[in-house]
Design a protein around this motif. Structure first.
Motif, short mmCIF file in Angstrom:
data_model
loop_
_atom_site.label_atom_id
_atom_site.label_comp_id
_atom_site.label_asym_id
_atom_site.label_seq_id
_atom_site.Cartn_x
_atom_site.Cartn_y
_atom_site.Cartn_z
N MET A 33 0.85 -1.17 0.00
CA MET A 33 0.00 0.00 0.00
C MET A 33 0.89 1.23 0.00
N ALA A 34 0.75 2.06 -1.00
CA ALA A 34 1.60 3.24 -1.09
C ALA A 34 0.76 4.48 -1.01
N ALA A 35 1.30 5.51 -0.39
CA ALA A 35 0.58 6.78 -0.33
C ALA A 35 0.60 7.38 -1.71
N GLU A 72 -2.96 3.73 -4.02
CA GLU A 72 -3.09 5.12 -3.58
C GLU A 72 -3.23 5.31 -2.07
N GLU A 73 -3.80 4.34 -1.38
CA GLU A 73 -4.07 4.53 0.04
C GLU A 73 -2.81 4.35 0.89
N PRO A 74 -2.71 5.08 2.01
CA PRO A 74 -1.49 5.03 2.83
C PRO A 74 -1.32 3.74 3.63
N LEU A 90 -8.62 -1.41 2.36
CA LEU A 90 -9.72 -2.37 2.55
C LEU A 90 -11.06 -1.65 2.64
N VAL A 91 -11.11 -0.56 3.39
CA VAL A 91 -12.36 0.21 3.49
C VAL A 91 -12.79 0.69 2.12
#
Length: 271
Positions: free
Chosen positions: A1-3, A134-136, A142-143
């Motif tokens: 998961m990468a910002a 995209e999410e950090p 997951l959300v």
């Protein structure tokens, strides 16, 4: 998961979803809209996402691509309102295309059903991959995945209530491929969230998939949209139960794997 950064509308809705999820009450409506808006550009351009088009992966002409998108949007709307047995002529009328144009893209009802299922799974798969990139963190991804997966509701409900849809989707390798890829992404996110300590460790990916499947089987929303709040609360309850925290209640039995979920899915689709 990468910002990473996304559009302002997408970032705002994801932030709202993640912030609310931490307190047990997600807001997925904005995320669904962003997912639908983004679509599946590459799949749609060739027709591969729906199994229509040229059938060889050759890009469709601009006018053919527009017609295809209009037909799929109209089919989803008409299937939701009247079921998969709605006359093909009514779908064409809703899409503002000629009947000949519809049959040129989708020669029979089964082809249109397959197209709707493939297009929906492709959209959710693309959004899920974007969430991972995209999410950090894994929990945020997951959300976002679970919120965008609510677009699968129509396909799940049609498969539950229609033998024709159930048989068509079950026997379609394209839909199966998208579904397997989506479960693969979910499996990686679940394991990553457990490793970072945000997702409870006594569950498996099959548990998450089964919970989402049950949520998607809910009755279609009435015209007044009154079921929306109930669906939001159900998603909030699900996320609250999945979140790792001291004092999580012990669960009966053992974690469900992707394989366990697949076996149950195959049993559900048997004649």
């Amino acid at each position: 998961m990468a910002a990473g950064s996304s559009s302002s509308a997408s970032s705002r809705s994801v932030t709202d979803s993640v912030t609310d999820a931490v307190t047990g009450m997600p807001s997925c409506s904005g995320r669904e809209a962003a997912s639908v808006e983004s679509g599946t550009a590459s799949a749609s351009a060739t027709g591969s996402g729906s199994g229509s088009g040229t059938g060889t992966g050759t890009p469709l002409r601009a006018d053919a691509l527009r017609n295809r998108r209009k037909i799929l949007a109209a089919a989803k709307e008409m299937f939701a309102l009247r079921g998969p047995d709605v006359p093909m002529e009514d779908v064409a009328r809703r899409a503002s295309v000629g009947v000949a144009t519809l049959y040129r893209r989708f020669p029979d009802r089964e082809a249109l059903i397959r197209a709707v299922a493939r297009d929906t799974f492709a959209r959710v798969l693309e959004e899920s991959r974007a969430a991972v990139a995209e999410e950090p963190g894994a929990w945020e991804a997951l959300v976002r995945m679970l919120c965008s997966s609510q677009e699968l509701q129509l396909s799940v409900q049609l498969a539950v209530h229609s033998r024709l849809v159930r048989d068509t989707v079950r026997d379609d390798p394209g839909t199966g491929r998208f579904r397997d890829e989506l479960l693969g992404v979910l499996d990686r996110v679940v394991k990553a969230a457990q490793e970072e300590g945000t997702l409870r460790g006594d569950i498996g990916t099959g548990d998450v998939a089964a919970l989402l499947s049950l949520l998607l089987r809910r009755a279609p929303d009435p015209p007044d949209g009154s079921a929306g709040a109930a669906a939001e609360r159900a998603m909030g309850l699900m996320l609250d139960g999945l979140r790792a925290r001291p004092g999580n209640t012990s669960l009966p039995g053992g974690p469900l794997s992707v394989g366990d979920f697949d076996e149950q899915h195959k049993r559900d689709l048997r004649p």
